[in-house]
Write a protein that holds these residues in place. Structure first.
Motif, PDB file in Angstrom:
ATOM      1  N   ARG A 183      10.937   3.636   6.068  1.00  0.00           N
ATOM      2  CA  ARG A 183      10.351   2.464   6.731  1.00  0.00           C
ATOM      3  C   ARG A 183      10.209   1.249   5.831  1.00  0.00           C
ATOM      4  O   ARG A 183       9.983   0.153   6.297  1.00  0.00           O
ATOM      5  N   GLY A 184      10.252   1.423   4.524  1.00  0.00           N
ATOM      6  CA  GLY A 184      10.140   0.294   3.616  1.00  0.00           C
ATOM      7  C   GLY A 184       8.726   0.077   3.128  1.00  0.00           C
ATOM      8  O   GLY A 184       7.982   1.021   2.894  1.00  0.00           O
ATOM      9  N   LEU A 185       8.361  -1.191   2.984  1.00  0.00           N
ATOM     10  CA  LEU A 185       7.068  -1.574   2.435  1.00  0.00           C
ATOM     11  C   LEU A 185       6.033  -1.637   3.554  1.00  0.00           C
ATOM     12  O   LEU A 185       6.297  -2.207   4.609  1.00  0.00           O
ATOM     13  N   SER A 186       4.867  -1.069   3.283  1.00  0.00           N
ATOM     14  CA  SER A 186       3.848  -1.044   4.335  1.00  0.00           C
ATOM     15  C   SER A 186       2.480  -1.388   3.779  1.00  0.00           C
ATOM     16  O   SER A 186       2.237  -1.362   2.576  1.00  0.00           O
ATOM     17  N   SER A 187       1.595  -1.718   4.713  1.00  0.00           N
ATOM     18  CA  SER A 187       0.236  -2.129   4.405  1.00  0.00           C
ATOM     19  C   SER A 187      -0.724  -1.304   5.238  1.00  0.00           C
ATOM     20  O   SER A 187      -0.315  -0.637   6.188  1.00  0.00           O
ATOM     21  N   ILE A 188      -2.017  -1.405   4.902  1.00  0.00           N
ATOM     22  CA  ILE A 188      -2.995  -0.573   5.603  1.00  0.00           C
ATOM     23  C   ILE A 188      -3.371  -1.100   6.979  1.00  0.00           C
ATOM     24  O   ILE A 188      -3.933  -0.368   7.770  1.00  0.00           O
ATOM     25  N   ASP A 189      -3.063  -2.374   7.250  1.00  0.00           N
ATOM     26  CA  ASP A 189      -3.349  -2.899   8.587  1.00  0.00           C
ATOM     27  C   ASP A 189      -2.417  -4.068   8.909  1.00  0.00           C
ATOM     28  O   ASP A 189      -1.788  -4.627   8.011  1.00  0.00           O
ATOM     29  N   PRO A 190      -2.312  -4.414  10.185  1.00  0.00           N
ATOM     30  CA  PRO A 190      -1.378  -5.467  10.597  1.00  0.00           C
ATOM     31  C   PRO A 190      -1.659  -6.833   9.981  1.00  0.00           C
ATOM     32  O   PRO A 190      -0.734  -7.575   9.656  1.00  0.00           O
ATOM     33  N   VAL A 191      -2.921  -7.187   9.794  1.00  0.00           N
ATOM     34  CA  VAL A 191      -3.252  -8.503   9.240  1.00  0.00           C
ATOM     35  C   VAL A 191      -2.768  -8.598   7.795  1.00  0.00           C
ATOM     36  O   VAL A 191      -2.139  -9.579   7.401  1.00  0.00           O
ATOM     37  N   ARG A 211       2.307   5.234  -4.895  1.00  0.00           N
ATOM     38  CA  ARG A 211       2.557   4.508  -3.638  1.00  0.00           C
ATOM     39  C   ARG A 211       3.932   4.830  -3.048  1.00  0.00           C
ATOM     40  O   ARG A 211       4.199   4.550  -1.878  1.00  0.00           O
ATOM     41  N   VAL A 212       4.807   5.396  -3.879  1.00  0.00           N
ATOM     42  CA  VAL A 212       6.168   5.707  -3.437  1.00  0.00           C
ATOM     43  C   VAL A 212       6.153   6.988  -2.611  1.00  0.00           C
ATOM     44  O   VAL A 212       5.465   7.950  -2.944  1.00  0.00           O
ATOM     45  N   ASP A 213       6.924   6.984  -1.538  1.00  0.00           N
ATOM     46  CA  ASP A 213       6.982   8.069  -0.562  1.00  0.00           C
ATOM     47  C   ASP A 213       5.658   8.181   0.179  1.00  0.00           C
ATOM     48  O   ASP A 213       5.239   9.253   0.578  1.00  0.00           O
ATOM     49  N   ASP A 214       5.003   7.036   0.330  1.00  0.00           N
ATOM     50  CA  ASP A 214       3.761   6.935   1.087  1.00  0.00           C
ATOM     51  C   ASP A 214       3.987   5.872   2.162  1.00  0.00           C
ATOM     52  O   ASP A 214       4.507   4.803   1.867  1.00  0.00           O
ATOM     53  N   ALA A 274       0.841  -1.204   0.000  1.00  0.00           N
ATOM     54  CA  ALA A 274       0.000   0.000   0.000  1.00  0.00           C
ATOM     55  C   ALA A 274       0.872   1.248   0.000  1.00  0.00           C
ATOM     56  O   ALA A 274       0.494   2.288  -0.520  1.00  0.00           O
ATOM     57  N   GLY A 275       2.073   1.127   0.580  1.00  0.00           N
ATOM     58  CA  GLY A 275       2.994   2.252   0.635  1.00  0.00           C
ATOM     59  C   GLY A 275       4.431   1.798   0.515  1.00  0.00           C
ATOM     60  O   GLY A 275       4.778   0.688   0.912  1.00  0.00           O
ATOM     61  N   VAL A 276       5.254   2.669  -0.064  1.00  0.00           N
ATOM     62  CA  VAL A 276       6.695   2.434  -0.181  1.00  0.00           C
ATOM     63  C   VAL A 276       7.385   3.659   0.410  1.00  0.00           C
ATOM     64  O   VAL A 276       7.425   4.723  -0.207  1.00  0.00           O
ATOM     65  N   SER A 277       7.901   3.507   1.615  1.00  0.00           N
ATOM     66  CA  SER A 277       8.545   4.606   2.321  1.00  0.00           C
ATOM     67  C   SER A 277      10.059   4.486   2.193  1.00  0.00           C
ATOM     68  O   SER A 277      10.614   3.392   2.337  1.00  0.00           O
ATOM     69  N   PHE A 278      10.720   5.601   1.937  1.00  0.00           N
ATOM     70  CA  PHE A 278      12.179   5.588   1.839  1.00  0.00           C
ATOM     71  C   PHE A 278      12.807   5.146   3.161  1.00  0.00           C
ATOM     72  O   PHE A 278      13.829   4.475   3.166  1.00  0.00           O
ATOM     73  N   ASP A 324      14.036  -7.991  -4.280  1.00  0.00           N
ATOM     74  CA  ASP A 324      15.050  -8.206  -5.308  1.00  0.00           C
ATOM     75  C   ASP A 324      14.864  -7.229  -6.451  1.00  0.00           C
ATOM     76  O   ASP A 324      15.818  -6.880  -7.143  1.00  0.00           O
ATOM     77  N   CYS A 325      13.633  -6.791  -6.648  1.00  0.00           N
ATOM     78  CA  CYS A 325      13.319  -5.861  -7.732  1.00  0.00           C
ATOM     79  C   CYS A 325      12.082  -5.068  -7.335  1.00  0.00           C
ATOM     80  O   CYS A 325      11.168  -5.617  -6.717  1.00  0.00           O
ATOM     81  N   LEU A 326      12.055  -3.794  -7.675  1.00  0.00           N
ATOM     82  CA  LEU A 326      10.869  -2.970  -7.501  1.00  0.00           C
ATOM     83  C   LEU A 326      10.548  -2.366  -8.862  1.00  0.00           C
ATOM     84  O   LEU A 326      11.414  -1.747  -9.484  1.00  0.00           O
ATOM     85  N   ILE A 327       9.325  -2.595  -9.320  1.00  0.00           N
ATOM     86  CA  ILE A 327       8.902  -2.068 -10.610  1.00  0.00           C
ATOM     87  C   ILE A 327       7.866  -0.980 -10.369  1.00  0.00           C
ATOM     88  O   ILE A 327       6.877  -1.195  -9.660  1.00  0.00           O
ATOM     89  N   THR A 328       8.112   0.191 -10.932  1.00  0.00           N
ATOM     90  CA  THR A 328       7.208   1.327 -10.801  1.00  0.00           C
ATOM     91  C   THR A 328       7.088   2.020 -12.151  1.00  0.00           C
ATOM     92  O   THR A 328       7.716   1.617 -13.129  1.00  0.00           O
TER      93      THR A 328
END
Length: 177
Positions: A104-112, A135-138, A98-102, A151-155
């Motif tokens: 914190r890394g990869l994130s989701s909208i909830d813990p589950v 989604r980047v910088d979010d 849901a988000g790609v933070s410089f 290994d790879c991020l495609i945007t």
């Protein structure tokens, strides 16, 4: 966003091994990737997404495994836990954060959802992150992976040059398409 997702899905095809085992996370971009899988590829697809499974359901050239568990109706996906994915040894997992933070890394909208995405990543030897430029910088509520774990991020090419440069220093391989 649809055009960007189409380009990301097209680029992701190069990461799909012929005859391999592929994990597809829930998301419209993975639905687009599933629809683009070439006939005769002979791969096995493991997914937690009802929509991805629907796209592939009629394909007799693909072994399809839909992960069971509690359905997260917002995501249209089953919550993947270690129990549901135990023993899966995939070549590559395509994960949609849901988000790609410089920071914190990869994130989701909830813990589950975050734990589910982490479980999918852990089932594969290689991880490809599919993330549109918006989604980047979010940063969302639950961090599930560091950027260097991909290994790879495609945007998309819509990602501004400064953000792309920052991202390129934090991921193993960045593709802008």
């Amino acid at each position: 966003m649809a055009a960007e997702e189409e380009r990301i899905a097209a680029a992701a095809l190069a990461e799909v091994p012929a005859g391999g085992v592929v994990v597809l996370d829930a998301g419209t971009v993975t639905e687009r990737l599933a629809a683009r899988l070439p006939v005769g590829l002979g791969c096995t697809v493991v997914t937690n997404s009802v929509s991805v499974a629907s796209v592939l359901a009629a394909r007799t050239d693909i072994a399809l495994h839909l992960i069971g568990g509690r359905l997260d109706r917002r995501a249209g996906a089953a919550v993947a836990t270690g129990r549901e994915v135990a023993g899966v040894d995939a070549d590559v997992a395509f994960v949609v954060p849901a988000g790609v933070s410089f920071d914190r890394g990869l994130s989701s909208i909830d813990p589950v959802q975050g734990r589910s995405k982490r479980t999918l990543m852990d089932a594969a030897r290689s991880v490809v992150v599919l993330a549109g430029h918006a989604r980047v910088d979010d940063d969302r509520m639950t961090r599930f992976a560091a950027l260097h774990e991909a290994d790879c991020l495609i945007t998309g090419t819509e990602l501004d040059a400064g953000s792309a440069a920052r991202l390129a220093t934090r991921v193993q391989r960045l593709l802008r398409v």
